[in-house]
Scaffold this active site. Structure first.
Site, short mmCIF file in Angstrom:
data_model
loop_
_atom_site.label_atom_id
_atom_site.label_comp_id
_atom_site.label_asym_id
_atom_site.label_seq_id
_atom_site.Cartn_x
_atom_site.Cartn_y
_atom_site.Cartn_z
N PRO A 14 67.44 14.03 3.03
CA PRO A 14 67.35 15.21 3.86
C PRO A 14 67.55 16.49 3.07
CG PRO A 14 69.42 14.01 4.16
CD PRO A 14 68.82 13.63 2.87
N GLU A 15 66.45 17.15 2.78
CA GLU A 15 66.52 18.52 2.30
C GLU A 15 66.04 19.41 3.44
OE1 GLU A 15 64.77 18.96 -1.59
OE2 GLU A 15 65.03 16.84 -2.01
N LYS A 19 71.19 22.57 4.81
CA LYS A 19 70.93 21.17 5.16
C LYS A 19 71.83 20.69 6.29
CE LYS A 19 69.80 20.36 0.33
NZ LYS A 19 70.31 19.78 -0.92
N HIS A 35 75.01 -0.24 9.68
CA HIS A 35 75.70 1.00 9.31
C HIS A 35 75.58 2.09 10.37
CE1 HIS A 35 76.18 -0.86 5.41
NE2 HIS A 35 74.86 -1.01 5.33
N ARG A 89 74.98 4.82 3.00
CA ARG A 89 75.77 5.22 1.82
C ARG A 89 76.97 6.09 2.18
NH1 ARG A 89 71.78 7.13 -2.83
NH2 ARG A 89 73.71 7.27 -3.99
N ARG A 105 71.40 35.59 -13.27
CA ARG A 105 71.94 34.27 -13.61
C ARG A 105 71.38 33.74 -14.92
NH1 ARG A 105 74.34 31.89 -9.06
NH2 ARG A 105 74.96 30.30 -10.54
N ARG A 164 70.56 15.31 -12.74
CA ARG A 164 69.58 14.84 -11.75
C ARG A 164 68.23 14.64 -12.44
NH1 ARG A 164 71.13 15.96 -6.69
NH2 ARG A 164 69.71 14.28 -6.26
#
Length: 302
Positions: free
Chosen positions: A2-3, A69, A109, A129, A166, A275
DNA sequence: ATCGGTACCTGCACGC
DNA sequence: TGCGTGCAGGTACCGA
């Protein structure tokens, strides 16, 4: 799973069946079936299960919104203890909110079942998870973690100002929810690919034109992904069980070793911010850090 | 401020 | 078939 586009899709699919409904009960199947259920729920809820149940029972759903999110289910309790509250749901990696007929076999689950004042319709929360979380917060957004602006709402000028101050790598910045809320690994990679920018490029080093390209790419990528119902990799579906289609048009994510659709080079994979990061080494050169000068003379870094 | 590593979990694909 | 390994869309925390 889920983004931003997936969460937006879930929110949109929740609304028709949930807004206006009253929550009549909250069942906790993992507590009943499983010896470690208590520990599972403590992590998931961060308050005693009984208090969570009490806070929700009898509440009516007024509105459902997305914040980064996070799914925000705005509630109003009526009667003696009338109050506005908000159920915050974060799906983590594998969380799923799905309408079910209770007669169906329970998905493994499944940790919570919300009963509604609608016949034949229950809302299940499952999460193999267990990286998801549910929080009951009083009075809206006040208690939310401090997140950056929404990529669909920020202006081009503000985006430039934020990025230009940044010195981190673009991929790290796009994953940082305090920088921008809602992007994750898939849409960070896909946005950088569409902007033709190297994931290791430094924010402050980009030209105005490159920042503008990134800004537009993020918005276009997310908008298209929302139209297609998000990316269904492994198990993601919306609240009515429908899969998304955006994975069909991924340009780099999950395509390591395959040909770039633009130039035919092979898609590379590298690790940034611990990642997996997918990119085309030929199309996404802009802003690439200089190759190290190491190696014997004459061999020129490539 | 930023980064890397670790931790939290289960499920799946893969190679042997 | 079974086992070990690595990997997976999330965040939070620690130490450097």
């Amino acid at each position: 799973m889920p983004e931003l586009p997936e969460v937006e899709t879930v929110v949109r699919s929740l609304r028709p069946l949930l807004v206006g409904r009253r929550i009549t009960a909250v069942a906790l199947p993992s507590l009943e079936s499983n010896g470690s259920g208590g520990r599972v729920l403590r992590r998931l809820l961060n308050e005693p299960a009984a208090a969570f149940q009490k806070g929700l029972c009898g509440a009516r759903v007024e509105e459902i919104r997305r914040h980064g999110k996070n799914i925000l289910i705005e509630l109003r309790r009526e009667g003696k203890h009338a109050a506005r509250t908000c159920l915050l749901v974060h799906l983590g990696m594998t969380g799923r909110l799905q309408f079910e007929a209770i007669a169906e076999p329970l998905r493994p689950h499944t940790h919570l079942i919300f009963s509604l004042d609608a016949p034949g319709c229950w809302l299940h929360f499952s999460d193999p998870r267990r990286f998801g979380k549910l929080r009951l917060i009083e009075d809206g957004v006040r208690d939310l973690p401090a997140l950056g602006p929404d990529p669909m709402e920020i202006s081009r000028e503000d985006f430039y100002a934020r990025l230009h101050s940044r010195r981190a790598m673009l991929k790290s910045l796009l994953l940082d929810q305090r920088f921008l809320r809602g992007l994750g690994n898939i849409y960070a990679d896909e946005s950088l690919s569409r902007a033709r920018l190297h994931p290791a490029a430094i924010g402050a080093a980009l030209s105005r034109g490159q920042v503008a390209r990134l800004f537009e790419s993020i918005r276009d990528t997310l908008a298209q992904a929302i139209v297609l119902g998000g990316s269904s990799i492994s198990s993601y579906v919306d609240a009515q069980g429908r899969a998304g289609w955006f994975q069909q048009v991924h340009q780099v994510y999950g395509r390591t070793g395959e040909k770039c659709f633009r130039c035919g080079s092979l898609i590379h994979r590298m690790i940034i911010a611990s990642r997996s990061t997918h990119y085309c080494p030929r199309c996404q050169r802009a802003g690439r850090p200089l190759a190290p000068k190491a190696g014997p003379p004459g061999k020129g870094a490539r």
